[in-house]
Design a protein around this motif. Structure first.
Motif, PDB file in Angstrom:
ATOM      1  N   ARG A 143     119.744  63.921  78.923  1.00 37.62           N
ATOM      2  CA  ARG A 143     118.558  64.079  78.078  1.00 37.62           C
ATOM      3  C   ARG A 143     118.689  65.212  77.071  1.00 37.62           C
ATOM      4  O   ARG A 143     118.178  65.127  75.953  1.00 37.62           O
ATOM      5  N   VAL A 144     119.357  66.297  77.471  1.00 36.29           N
ATOM      6  CA  VAL A 144     119.319  67.534  76.682  1.00 36.29           C
ATOM      7  C   VAL A 144     120.626  67.809  75.942  1.00 36.29           C
ATOM      8  O   VAL A 144     120.620  68.270  74.804  1.00 36.29           O
ATOM      9  N   GLN A 145     121.770  67.526  76.579  1.00 35.09           N
ATOM     10  CA  GLN A 145     123.033  68.057  76.097  1.00 35.09           C
ATOM     11  C   GLN A 145     123.996  67.024  75.528  1.00 35.09           C
ATOM     12  O   GLN A 145     124.766  67.309  74.624  1.00 35.09           O
ATOM     13  N   ASN A 146     123.992  65.806  76.065  1.00 28.74           N
ATOM     14  CA  ASN A 146     125.080  64.888  75.766  1.00 28.74           C
ATOM     15  C   ASN A 146     125.120  64.410  74.316  1.00 28.74           C
ATOM     16  O   ASN A 146     126.184  64.089  73.795  1.00 28.74           O
ATOM     17  N   ALA A 147     123.967  64.369  73.650  1.00 29.05           N
ATOM     18  CA  ALA A 147     123.971  63.992  72.237  1.00 29.05           C
ATOM     19  C   ALA A 147     124.783  64.986  71.420  1.00 29.05           C
ATOM     20  O   ALA A 147     125.516  64.595  70.490  1.00 29.05           O
ATOM     21  N   TYR A 148     124.679  66.264  71.766  1.00 29.20           N
ATOM     22  CA  TYR A 148     125.474  67.291  71.075  1.00 29.20           C
ATOM     23  C   TYR A 148     126.960  67.115  71.369  1.00 29.20           C
ATOM     24  O   TYR A 148     127.791  67.232  70.459  1.00 29.20           O
ATOM     25  N   ILE A 149     127.304  66.828  72.624  1.00 28.30           N
ATOM     26  CA  ILE A 149     128.703  66.599  72.978  1.00 28.30           C
ATOM     27  C   ILE A 149     129.256  65.399  72.215  1.00 28.30           C
ATOM     28  O   ILE A 149     130.386  65.436  71.697  1.00 28.30           O
ATOM     29  N   GLU A 150     128.473  64.349  72.107  1.00 28.07           N
ATOM     30  CA  GLU A 150     128.921  63.167  71.364  1.00 28.07           C
ATOM     31  C   GLU A 150     129.137  63.488  69.893  1.00 28.07           C
ATOM     32  O   GLU A 150     130.062  62.962  69.258  1.00 28.07           O
ATOM     33  N   THR A 151     128.308  64.387  69.337  1.00 27.70           N
ATOM     34  CA  THR A 151     128.512  64.832  67.955  1.00 27.70           C
ATOM     35  C   THR A 151     129.838  65.575  67.814  1.00 27.70           C
ATOM     36  O   THR A 151     130.585  65.359  66.850  1.00 27.70           O
ATOM     37  N   LEU A 152     130.157  66.434  68.768  1.00 24.23           N
ATOM     38  CA  LEU A 152     131.444  67.139  68.758  1.00 24.23           C
ATOM     39  C   LEU A 152     132.603  66.148  68.817  1.00 24.23           C
ATOM     40  O   LEU A 152     133.601  66.304  68.092  1.00 24.23           O
ATOM     41  N   LEU A 153     132.483  65.143  69.663  1.00 24.98           N
ATOM     42  CA  LEU A 153     133.566  64.162  69.808  1.00 24.98           C
ATOM     43  C   LEU A 153     133.765  63.384  68.516  1.00 24.98           C
ATOM     44  O   LEU A 153     134.913  63.137  68.103  1.00 24.98           O
ATOM     45  N   VAL A 205     115.530  73.416  77.939  1.00 27.25           N
ATOM     46  CA  VAL A 205     116.110  73.178  79.260  1.00 27.25           C
ATOM     47  C   VAL A 205     115.016  73.198  80.321  1.00 27.25           C
ATOM     48  O   VAL A 205     114.955  72.321  81.196  1.00 27.25           O
ATOM     49  N   LEU A 206     114.129  74.175  80.238  1.00 28.22           N
ATOM     50  CA  LEU A 206     113.060  74.285  81.225  1.00 28.22           C
ATOM     51  C   LEU A 206     112.011  73.194  81.031  1.00 28.22           C
ATOM     52  O   LEU A 206     111.439  72.698  82.012  1.00 28.22           O
ATOM     53  N   ALA A 207     111.756  72.827  79.789  1.00 28.05           N
ATOM     54  CA  ALA A 207     110.787  71.750  79.538  1.00 28.05           C
ATOM     55  C   ALA A 207     111.270  70.443  80.161  1.00 28.05           C
ATOM     56  O   ALA A 207     110.484  69.685  80.744  1.00 28.05           O
ATOM     57  N   ASN A 208     112.567  70.177  80.043  1.00 26.37           N
ATOM     58  CA  ASN A 208     113.111  68.980  80.679  1.00 26.37           C
ATOM     59  C   ASN A 208     113.010  69.078  82.195  1.00 26.37           C
ATOM     60  O   ASN A 208     112.692  68.101  82.882  1.00 26.37           O
ATOM     61  N   SER A 209     113.240  70.259  82.733  1.00 30.46           N
ATOM     62  CA  SER A 209     113.128  70.459  84.171  1.00 30.46           C
ATOM     63  C   SER A 209     111.690  70.219  84.639  1.00 30.46           C
ATOM     64  O   SER A 209     111.454  69.600  85.699  1.00 30.46           O
ATOM     65  N   MET A 210     110.722  70.677  83.863  1.00 27.28           N
ATOM     66  CA  MET A 210     109.325  70.445  84.212  1.00 27.28           C
ATOM     67  C   MET A 210     108.980  68.964  84.143  1.00 27.28           C
ATOM     68  O   MET A 210     108.173  68.461  84.947  1.00 27.28           O
ATOM     69  N   ARG A 211     109.577  68.267  83.229  1.00 24.69           N
ATOM     70  CA  ARG A 211     109.375  66.810  83.156  1.00 24.69           C
ATOM     71  C   ARG A 211     109.854  66.141  84.443  1.00 24.69           C
ATOM     72  O   ARG A 211     109.202  65.232  84.964  1.00 24.69           O
ATOM     73  N   GLN A 212     110.968  66.627  84.968  1.00 24.99           N
ATOM     74  CA  GLN A 212     111.487  66.073  86.212  1.00 24.99           C
ATOM     75  C   GLN A 212     110.569  66.392  87.388  1.00 24.99           C
ATOM     76  O   GLN A 212     110.412  65.576  88.303  1.00 24.99           O
TER      77      GLN A 212
END
Length: 200
Positions: free
Chosen positions: A93-103, A23-30
C-alpha cells in the motif's frame, strides 16, 4: 566469499527523530479493518493518544509517538507471523509503487535491474519515511545480503521489526522470484536491527 559493502552507513549516524505519518495512517487503517480500534485506544500509552487521534498522513510524527504506537500494536496483535504478513500488506500500500518507479528508471537507463542495484537505493527508501537514522547493506554471498537499520529506537518494538521484515520481503519480491529474510538477533541493539536476505 568475502563480505563487501553495497551501501555504507552514514557516518556519524544521525538519530531518527520522526516517522512519516503515511506509515502510521496505513497502520491505523489496518487496526480499523481488524475491528481493533477501541482496543487500540485503550492500549496506547495515554500521553500519545491525542497525537495519534490528530494524525495527518503528510506530517512527520515524533519517534516517541511512533514507538508507542508499535508497542500498542504488538500487544493487540502478538503473533509474529501475522505481524510480518501485515508488514507485507503495508509495503504493497505504501512503498511498492516507489520501488516500481525505481525499477522502471533502472530499465530505462539501460543499466538493467539487479538486487544489488536495488539494495543500494535503501537510504533513499528510508529517507521517504524517516528523518534521521541510516541504512546499510552488505553483500555476504552470491545471492545473499545483510540489511541494517541504524539509529532508530523504534527497533525496540518487536512489532516494528517484524513489520519491516514484511516490508522488505514484499518490496524485494518485486525484483526477484523469491526472497527470504531472517532477523539477526545477535546484532539487535536498542537502535539497530539487521536482516539476512537471500533470493532466487
Amino acid at each position: 566469499m568475502a563480505e563487501t559493502v553495497i551501501l555504507a552507513p552514514r557516518n556519524p549516524v544521525p538519530p531518527n527523530s520522526h516517522l512519516r505519518g503515511t506509515v502510521l495512517a496505513n497502520s491505523m487503517r489496518q487496526v480499523e479493518e481488524r475491528g481493533l480500534i477501541d482496543a487500540y485506544w485503550q492500549t496506547l500509552a495515554p500521553e500519545h493518544v491525542q497525537a495519534m487521534r490528530e494524525l495527518v498522513a503528510t506530517s512527520w510524527v515524533p519517534v516517541e509517538v511512533a514507538l508507542a504506537h508499535y508497542q500498542a500494536m504488538g500487544a493487540l496483535i502478538p503473533d509474529p507471523a501475522e505481524q510480518v504478513a501485515i508488514g507485507r500488506e503495508s509495503a504493497a500500500r505504501v512503498q511498492n509503487a516507489y520501488i516500481e518507479t525505481l525499477l522502471r528508471a533502472m530499465r530505462a537507463s539501460g543499466a538493467g535491474v539487479s538486487m544489488e542495484l536495488v539494495l543500494a537505493q535503501a537510504q533513499k527508501v528510508f529517507d521517504r519515511v524517516m528523518i534521521g537514522g541510516s541504512a546499510a547493506v552488505y553483500k555476504t554471498g552470491m545471492k545473499d545480503a545483510r540489511i541494517e537499520c541504524l539509529g532508530t529506537r523504534m527497533v525496540q518494538a518487536p512489532y516494528f521489526r517484524n513489520g519491516w521484515q514484511g516490508w522488505f520481503e514484499s518490496s524485494l519480491g518485486l525484483v526477484t522470484r523469491r526472497v527470504f529474510l531472517k532477523q539477526i538477533a545477535e546484532m539487535q541493539t536498542a537502535e539497530r536491527m539487521a536482516f539476512a536476505a537471500s533470493w532466487v
